[in-house]
Design a protein around this motif. Sequence first.
Motif, PDB file in Angstrom:
ATOM      1  N   LYS A 297      -2.153  -1.272  -7.947  1.00  0.00           N
ATOM      2  CA  LYS A 297      -3.345  -0.648  -8.957  1.00  0.00           C
ATOM      3  C   LYS A 297      -4.170   0.698  -8.000  1.00  0.00           C
ATOM      4  O   LYS A 297      -3.726   0.483  -6.853  1.00  0.00           O
ATOM      5  N   PRO A 298      -3.369   1.684  -9.079  1.00  0.00           N
ATOM      6  CA  PRO A 298      -4.000   3.496  -8.915  1.00  0.00           C
ATOM      7  C   PRO A 298      -5.484   3.710  -8.589  1.00  0.00           C
ATOM      8  O   PRO A 298      -6.729   2.665  -9.265  1.00  0.00           O
ATOM      9  N   ILE A 299      -6.225   3.774  -7.141  1.00  0.00           N
ATOM     10  CA  ILE A 299      -7.686   4.284  -6.968  1.00  0.00           C
ATOM     11  C   ILE A 299      -7.127   5.968  -7.103  1.00  0.00           C
ATOM     12  O   ILE A 299      -5.981   6.706  -6.305  1.00  0.00           O
ATOM     13  N   CYS A 300      -7.027   6.522  -7.378  1.00  0.00           N
ATOM     14  CA  CYS A 300      -7.921   8.408  -7.737  1.00  0.00           C
ATOM     15  C   CYS A 300      -9.158   8.602  -7.059  1.00  0.00           C
ATOM     16  O   CYS A 300     -10.428   8.277  -7.131  1.00  0.00           O
TER      17      CYS A 300
ATOM     18  N   VAL B 286       0.802  -1.048   0.017  1.00  0.00           N
ATOM     19  CA  VAL B 286       0.100  -0.080  -0.393  1.00  0.00           C
ATOM     20  C   VAL B 286       1.233   1.461   0.012  1.00  0.00           C
ATOM     21  O   VAL B 286       1.926   1.067   0.787  1.00  0.00           O
ATOM     22  N   LYS B 287       0.866   2.075  -0.819  1.00  0.00           N
ATOM     23  CA  LYS B 287       1.375   3.105  -0.901  1.00  0.00           C
ATOM     24  C   LYS B 287       0.929   4.181  -1.012  1.00  0.00           C
ATOM     25  O   LYS B 287      -0.966   4.481  -2.222  1.00  0.00           O
ATOM     26  N   LEU B 288       1.094   5.702  -1.346  1.00  0.00           N
ATOM     27  CA  LEU B 288      -0.344   7.076  -0.942  1.00  0.00           C
ATOM     28  C   LEU B 288       0.534   7.717  -1.383  1.00  0.00           C
ATOM     29  O   LEU B 288       2.051   8.265  -0.887  1.00  0.00           O
ATOM     30  N   LEU B 289       0.158   8.153  -3.383  1.00  0.00           N
ATOM     31  CA  LEU B 289       0.868   9.637  -3.231  1.00  0.00           C
ATOM     32  C   LEU B 289       0.619  10.655  -2.427  1.00  0.00           C
ATOM     33  O   LEU B 289      -0.385  10.654  -3.011  1.00  0.00           O
TER      34      LEU B 289
ATOM     35  N   ALA C 179       5.812  10.988  -0.934  1.00  0.00           N
ATOM     36  CA  ALA C 179       5.839  12.031  -1.219  1.00  0.00           C
ATOM     37  C   ALA C 179       5.235  13.884  -2.630  1.00  0.00           C
ATOM     38  O   ALA C 179       6.792  12.859  -2.847  1.00  0.00           O
ATOM     39  N   GLN C 180       4.605  14.373  -3.393  1.00  0.00           N
ATOM     40  CA  GLN C 180       4.865  15.135  -4.421  1.00  0.00           C
ATOM     41  C   GLN C 180       5.236  15.995  -4.577  1.00  0.00           C
ATOM     42  O   GLN C 180       4.531  16.681  -3.286  1.00  0.00           O
ATOM     43  N   ASP C 181       5.271  16.580  -5.188  1.00  0.00           N
ATOM     44  CA  ASP C 181       5.689  18.166  -5.773  1.00  0.00           C
ATOM     45  C   ASP C 181       4.803  18.411  -7.015  1.00  0.00           C
ATOM     46  O   ASP C 181       5.538  18.086  -8.203  1.00  0.00           O
ATOM     47  N   LEU C 182       3.898  19.481  -6.740  1.00  0.00           N
ATOM     48  CA  LEU C 182       2.384  19.541  -7.598  1.00  0.00           C
ATOM     49  C   LEU C 182       2.942  20.149  -8.577  1.00  0.00           C
ATOM     50  O   LEU C 182       2.668  20.688  -9.614  1.00  0.00           O
ATOM     51  N   SER C 183       4.368  21.339  -7.959  1.00  0.00           N
ATOM     52  CA  SER C 183       4.841  21.835  -9.445  1.00  0.00           C
ATOM     53  C   SER C 183       5.808  21.764  -9.915  1.00  0.00           C
ATOM     54  O   SER C 183       6.360  22.110 -11.221  1.00  0.00           O
ATOM     55  N   ASN C 184       5.845  20.604  -9.671  1.00  0.00           N
ATOM     56  CA  ASN C 184       7.053  19.144 -10.704  1.00  0.00           C
ATOM     57  C   ASN C 184       6.404  17.950 -10.580  1.00  0.00           C
ATOM     58  O   ASN C 184       7.172  17.265  -9.510  1.00  0.00           O
ATOM     59  N   LYS C 185       5.839  17.395 -10.987  1.00  0.00           N
ATOM     60  CA  LYS C 185       4.523  16.243 -10.990  1.00  0.00           C
ATOM     61  C   LYS C 185       5.918  14.985 -11.386  1.00  0.00           C
ATOM     62  O   LYS C 185       6.227  14.896 -12.626  1.00  0.00           O
TER      63      LYS C 185
ATOM     64  N   LYS D 284      -4.497  14.072 -13.034  1.00  0.00           N
ATOM     65  CA  LYS D 284      -2.987  14.281 -12.011  1.00  0.00           C
ATOM     66  C   LYS D 284      -2.548  15.102 -11.221  1.00  0.00           C
ATOM     67  O   LYS D 284      -1.848  16.053 -10.696  1.00  0.00           O
ATOM     68  N   LYS D 285      -3.343  15.129  -9.819  1.00  0.00           N
ATOM     69  CA  LYS D 285      -3.374  15.664  -9.083  1.00  0.00           C
ATOM     70  C   LYS D 285      -3.432  14.120  -7.770  1.00  0.00           C
ATOM     71  O   LYS D 285      -3.667  12.938  -8.182  1.00  0.00           O
ATOM     72  N   VAL D 286      -3.415  14.524  -6.670  1.00  0.00           N
ATOM     73  CA  VAL D 286      -2.782  13.725  -5.298  1.00  0.00           C
ATOM     74  C   VAL D 286      -4.430  13.957  -4.409  1.00  0.00           C
ATOM     75  O   VAL D 286      -4.926  14.272  -4.248  1.00  0.00           O
ATOM     76  N   PRO D 287      -4.435  13.029  -4.002  1.00  0.00           N
ATOM     77  CA  PRO D 287      -3.723  11.889  -3.743  1.00  0.00           C
ATOM     78  C   PRO D 287      -4.266  10.443  -4.616  1.00  0.00           C
ATOM     79  O   PRO D 287      -5.126  10.673  -5.113  1.00  0.00           O
ATOM     80  N   VAL D 288      -3.103   9.270  -4.801  1.00  0.00           N
ATOM     81  CA  VAL D 288      -2.900   8.651  -5.663  1.00  0.00           C
ATOM     82  C   VAL D 288      -2.909   7.026  -4.565  1.00  0.00           C
ATOM     83  O   VAL D 288      -2.267   7.520  -4.216  1.00  0.00           O
ATOM     84  N   LEU D 289      -3.658   6.205  -4.136  1.00  0.00           N
ATOM     85  CA  LEU D 289      -3.291   5.082  -3.124  1.00  0.00           C
ATOM     86  C   LEU D 289      -3.123   3.715  -4.460  1.00  0.00           C
ATOM     87  O   LEU D 289      -3.911   3.588  -5.998  1.00  0.00           O
ATOM     88  N   LEU D 290      -2.131   3.392  -3.893  1.00  0.00           N
ATOM     89  CA  LEU D 290      -1.603   2.256  -4.874  1.00  0.00           C
ATOM     90  C   LEU D 290      -1.490   1.177  -4.155  1.00  0.00           C
ATOM     91  O   LEU D 290      -1.040   0.771  -3.089  1.00  0.00           O
ATOM     92  N   HIS D 291      -2.514  -0.046  -4.474  1.00  0.00           N
ATOM     93  CA  HIS D 291      -2.780  -1.282  -3.795  1.00  0.00           C
ATOM     94  C   HIS D 291      -2.874  -2.264  -4.780  1.00  0.00           C
ATOM     95  O   HIS D 291      -3.005  -2.680  -5.403  1.00  0.00           O
TER      96      HIS D 291
END
Length: 215
Positions: A63-66, A6-9, A35-41, A53-60
Amino acid sequence: MGDQEVKLLGLWASPFSKRAEIALKMKGISYEFVAQDLSNKSPELLKYNPVHKKVPVLLHNGKPICESVVIIEYIDETWKSGPSILPEDPYARSLARFWAKFIDDKCLPAIWKVRKSEEGEREKAIEEATEHLVTLETELKGKKFFGGDEIGLVDITANFIALWLVVVQELVGIKLVTREKFPRLCEWIDDYLNNSVIKETLPTQEELVNRFRAK
Protein backbone atom coordinates in the motif's frame (compact mmCIF):
# COMPACT_ATOMS: atom_id res chain seq x y z
CA MET A 1 3.28 -6.35 13.55
CA GLY A 2 4.04 -9.76 12.03
CA ASP A 3 5.37 -10.03 8.53
CA GLN A 4 6.05 -6.62 7.07
CA GLU A 5 7.10 -5.62 3.63
CA VAL A 6 8.45 -2.09 3.77
CA LYS A 7 9.89 -0.43 0.69
CA LEU A 8 10.89 3.16 0.15
CA LEU A 9 11.07 4.66 -3.33
CA GLY A 10 13.53 7.48 -2.89
CA LEU A 11 16.56 9.47 -3.93
CA TRP A 12 19.77 9.71 -1.89
CA ALA A 13 20.16 13.47 -2.44
CA SER A 14 16.54 14.41 -1.68
CA PRO A 15 15.85 16.07 1.69
CA PHE A 16 12.25 14.80 1.44
CA SER A 17 13.30 11.23 0.82
CA LYS A 18 15.73 11.42 3.75
CA ARG A 19 12.88 12.49 6.07
CA ALA A 20 11.16 9.15 5.50
CA GLU A 21 14.42 7.22 5.97
CA ILE A 22 15.16 9.01 9.25
CA ALA A 23 11.70 8.14 10.59
CA LEU A 24 12.11 4.46 9.59
CA LYS A 25 15.55 4.29 11.22
CA MET A 26 14.41 6.04 14.39
CA LYS A 27 11.73 3.37 14.73
CA GLY A 28 14.18 0.57 13.94
CA ILE A 29 12.20 -0.67 10.91
CA SER A 30 14.04 -2.63 8.26
CA TYR A 31 13.13 -1.53 4.76
CA GLU A 32 14.24 -1.90 1.18
CA PHE A 33 15.42 1.31 -0.47
CA VAL A 34 14.54 1.49 -4.17
CA ALA A 35 16.56 4.31 -5.78
CA GLN A 36 14.71 6.43 -8.34
CA ASP A 37 15.86 8.53 -11.28
CA LEU A 38 13.58 11.56 -11.50
CA SER A 39 14.65 12.44 -15.03
CA ASN A 40 13.46 9.00 -16.10
CA LYS A 41 10.63 8.06 -13.74
CA SER A 42 10.13 4.35 -13.07
CA PRO A 43 6.81 2.62 -13.81
CA GLU A 44 6.69 1.81 -10.07
CA LEU A 45 6.91 5.48 -9.08
CA LEU A 46 4.24 6.50 -11.63
CA LYS A 47 1.99 3.67 -10.48
CA TYR A 48 2.25 4.40 -6.76
CA ASN A 49 2.33 8.21 -6.87
CA PRO A 50 0.34 9.10 -10.00
CA VAL A 51 -0.75 12.47 -8.57
CA HIS A 52 2.64 14.10 -7.85
CA LYS A 53 5.03 11.58 -9.48
CA LYS A 54 7.59 12.46 -6.78
CA VAL A 55 9.67 10.75 -4.13
CA PRO A 56 9.42 9.57 -1.44
CA VAL A 57 6.78 6.85 -1.64
CA LEU A 58 6.51 4.39 1.23
CA LEU A 59 5.12 0.98 0.34
CA HIS A 60 3.81 -0.89 3.36
CA ASN A 61 2.66 -4.38 2.38
CA GLY A 62 2.02 -3.03 -1.12
CA LYS A 63 0.00 0.00 0.00
CA PRO A 64 1.51 3.34 -1.05
CA ILE A 65 1.80 6.38 1.23
CA CYS A 66 3.00 9.63 -0.41
CA GLU A 67 4.28 13.03 0.79
CA SER A 68 7.15 13.01 3.27
CA VAL A 69 5.40 14.57 6.29
CA VAL A 70 2.39 12.28 5.81
CA ILE A 71 4.80 9.33 5.63
CA ILE A 72 6.50 10.35 8.91
CA GLU A 73 3.10 10.51 10.65
CA TYR A 74 2.10 7.15 9.19
CA ILE A 75 5.33 5.53 10.40
CA ASP A 76 4.88 7.03 13.86
CA GLU A 77 1.28 5.79 14.15
CA THR A 78 1.90 2.34 12.66
CA TRP A 79 5.00 1.28 14.58
CA LYS A 80 5.06 1.81 18.30
CA SER A 81 8.68 0.64 18.61
CA GLY A 82 11.34 3.28 19.15
CA PRO A 83 10.77 6.90 20.19
CA SER A 84 7.58 8.82 19.38
CA ILE A 85 8.12 11.27 16.54
CA LEU A 86 4.96 13.27 17.21
CA PRO A 87 3.89 14.26 20.72
CA GLU A 88 0.98 12.38 22.37
CA ASP A 89 -0.73 15.57 23.50
CA PRO A 90 -3.21 16.82 20.83
CA TYR A 91 -2.25 20.48 21.28
CA ALA A 92 1.49 19.72 21.05
CA ARG A 93 0.78 17.57 17.96
CA SER A 94 -1.07 20.42 16.28
CA LEU A 95 1.86 22.75 17.01
CA ALA A 96 4.33 20.26 15.50
CA ARG A 97 2.16 20.03 12.37
CA PHE A 98 1.94 23.83 12.20
CA TRP A 99 5.74 24.27 12.28
CA ALA A 100 6.35 21.43 9.81
CA LYS A 101 3.94 23.15 7.43
CA PHE A 102 5.62 26.53 8.01
CA ILE A 103 8.97 24.98 7.03
CA ASP A 104 7.56 23.41 3.86
CA ASP A 105 5.31 26.29 2.78
CA LYS A 106 7.50 29.26 3.72
CA CYS A 107 11.14 28.39 4.47
CA LEU A 108 11.96 25.90 1.72
CA PRO A 109 10.51 27.91 -1.21
CA ALA A 110 12.33 31.02 0.07
CA ILE A 111 15.66 29.17 0.33
CA TRP A 112 15.27 27.64 -3.15
CA LYS A 113 14.50 31.10 -4.49
CA VAL A 114 17.88 32.32 -3.18
CA ARG A 115 19.60 29.59 -5.17
CA LYS A 116 17.64 30.18 -8.36
CA SER A 117 17.36 33.98 -8.34
CA GLU A 118 19.34 36.21 -10.65
CA GLU A 119 21.83 38.72 -9.20
CA GLY A 120 19.30 41.59 -9.18
CA GLU A 121 16.61 39.63 -7.37
CA ARG A 122 18.87 37.78 -4.97
CA GLU A 123 18.83 40.54 -2.34
CA LYS A 124 15.04 40.31 -2.02
CA ALA A 125 15.14 36.51 -1.91
CA ILE A 126 17.78 36.57 0.85
CA GLU A 127 15.67 39.03 2.82
CA GLU A 128 12.62 36.78 2.63
CA ALA A 129 14.58 33.64 3.59
CA THR A 130 16.22 35.49 6.51
CA GLU A 131 12.83 36.61 7.83
CA HIS A 132 11.60 32.99 7.99
CA LEU A 133 14.84 31.80 9.60
CA VAL A 134 14.46 34.49 12.28
CA THR A 135 11.01 33.02 13.06
CA LEU A 136 12.60 29.56 13.52
CA GLU A 137 15.42 31.04 15.64
CA THR A 138 12.79 32.53 17.97
CA GLU A 139 10.84 29.25 18.11
CA LEU A 140 13.99 27.40 19.25
CA LYS A 141 14.71 29.70 22.20
CA GLY A 142 15.14 27.71 25.39
CA LYS A 143 14.89 24.33 23.63
CA LYS A 144 17.41 21.85 22.26
CA PHE A 145 15.12 20.64 19.46
CA PHE A 146 11.87 22.11 18.12
CA GLY A 147 9.75 19.75 20.22
CA GLY A 148 11.97 19.77 23.32
CA ASP A 149 14.82 17.43 24.25
CA GLU A 150 14.39 14.83 21.49
CA ILE A 151 14.28 14.93 17.69
CA GLY A 152 10.69 15.02 16.43
CA LEU A 153 8.57 15.83 13.39
CA VAL A 154 9.66 19.48 13.05
CA ASP A 155 13.38 18.68 13.27
CA ILE A 156 13.10 15.93 10.65
CA THR A 157 11.11 18.28 8.39
CA ALA A 158 13.79 20.94 8.89
CA ASN A 159 16.67 18.65 7.87
CA PHE A 160 16.84 20.69 4.65
CA ILE A 161 17.95 23.66 6.76
CA ALA A 162 20.54 21.59 8.67
CA LEU A 163 22.36 20.38 5.55
CA TRP A 164 20.99 21.43 2.17
CA LEU A 165 20.94 25.11 3.11
CA VAL A 166 24.69 24.95 3.82
CA VAL A 167 25.18 23.52 0.33
CA VAL A 168 23.02 26.26 -1.24
CA GLN A 169 25.11 28.88 0.61
CA GLU A 170 28.31 27.39 -0.76
CA LEU A 171 27.03 27.18 -4.34
CA VAL A 172 25.61 30.72 -4.35
CA GLY A 173 28.52 32.17 -2.37
CA ILE A 174 26.49 33.78 0.42
CA LYS A 175 26.34 33.49 4.20
CA LEU A 176 22.70 33.25 5.19
CA VAL A 177 23.07 31.40 8.49
CA THR A 178 25.97 32.54 10.67
CA ARG A 179 26.59 31.99 14.40
CA GLU A 180 26.40 35.76 14.97
CA LYS A 181 22.97 36.10 13.36
CA PHE A 182 21.50 32.72 14.28
CA PRO A 183 23.19 31.29 17.40
CA ARG A 184 20.27 28.98 18.35
CA LEU A 185 19.70 27.68 14.83
CA CYS A 186 23.43 26.93 14.49
CA GLU A 187 23.42 25.03 17.79
CA TRP A 188 20.36 23.12 16.63
CA ILE A 189 22.14 22.23 13.36
CA ASP A 190 25.14 20.89 15.34
CA ASP A 191 22.94 18.84 17.70
CA TYR A 192 20.83 17.51 14.84
CA LEU A 193 23.75 16.51 12.60
CA ASN A 194 25.58 14.87 15.51
CA ASN A 195 22.70 12.52 16.29
CA SER A 196 23.76 8.98 15.34
CA VAL A 197 20.63 8.18 13.26
CA ILE A 198 20.87 11.48 11.38
CA LYS A 199 24.61 11.02 10.82
CA GLU A 200 24.20 7.58 9.29
CA THR A 201 21.24 8.62 7.11
CA LEU A 202 22.17 11.98 5.57
CA PRO A 203 24.72 12.32 2.77
CA THR A 204 27.86 14.40 3.36
CA GLN A 205 28.03 18.06 2.45
CA GLU A 206 30.69 17.25 -0.14
CA GLU A 207 28.53 14.60 -1.85
CA LEU A 208 25.66 17.10 -2.15
CA VAL A 209 27.86 19.95 -3.41
CA ASN A 210 29.28 17.64 -6.09
CA ARG A 211 25.81 16.51 -7.12
CA PHE A 212 24.45 20.07 -7.40
CA ARG A 213 27.54 21.20 -9.34
CA ALA A 214 27.15 18.29 -11.75
CA LYS A 215 23.52 19.28 -12.33
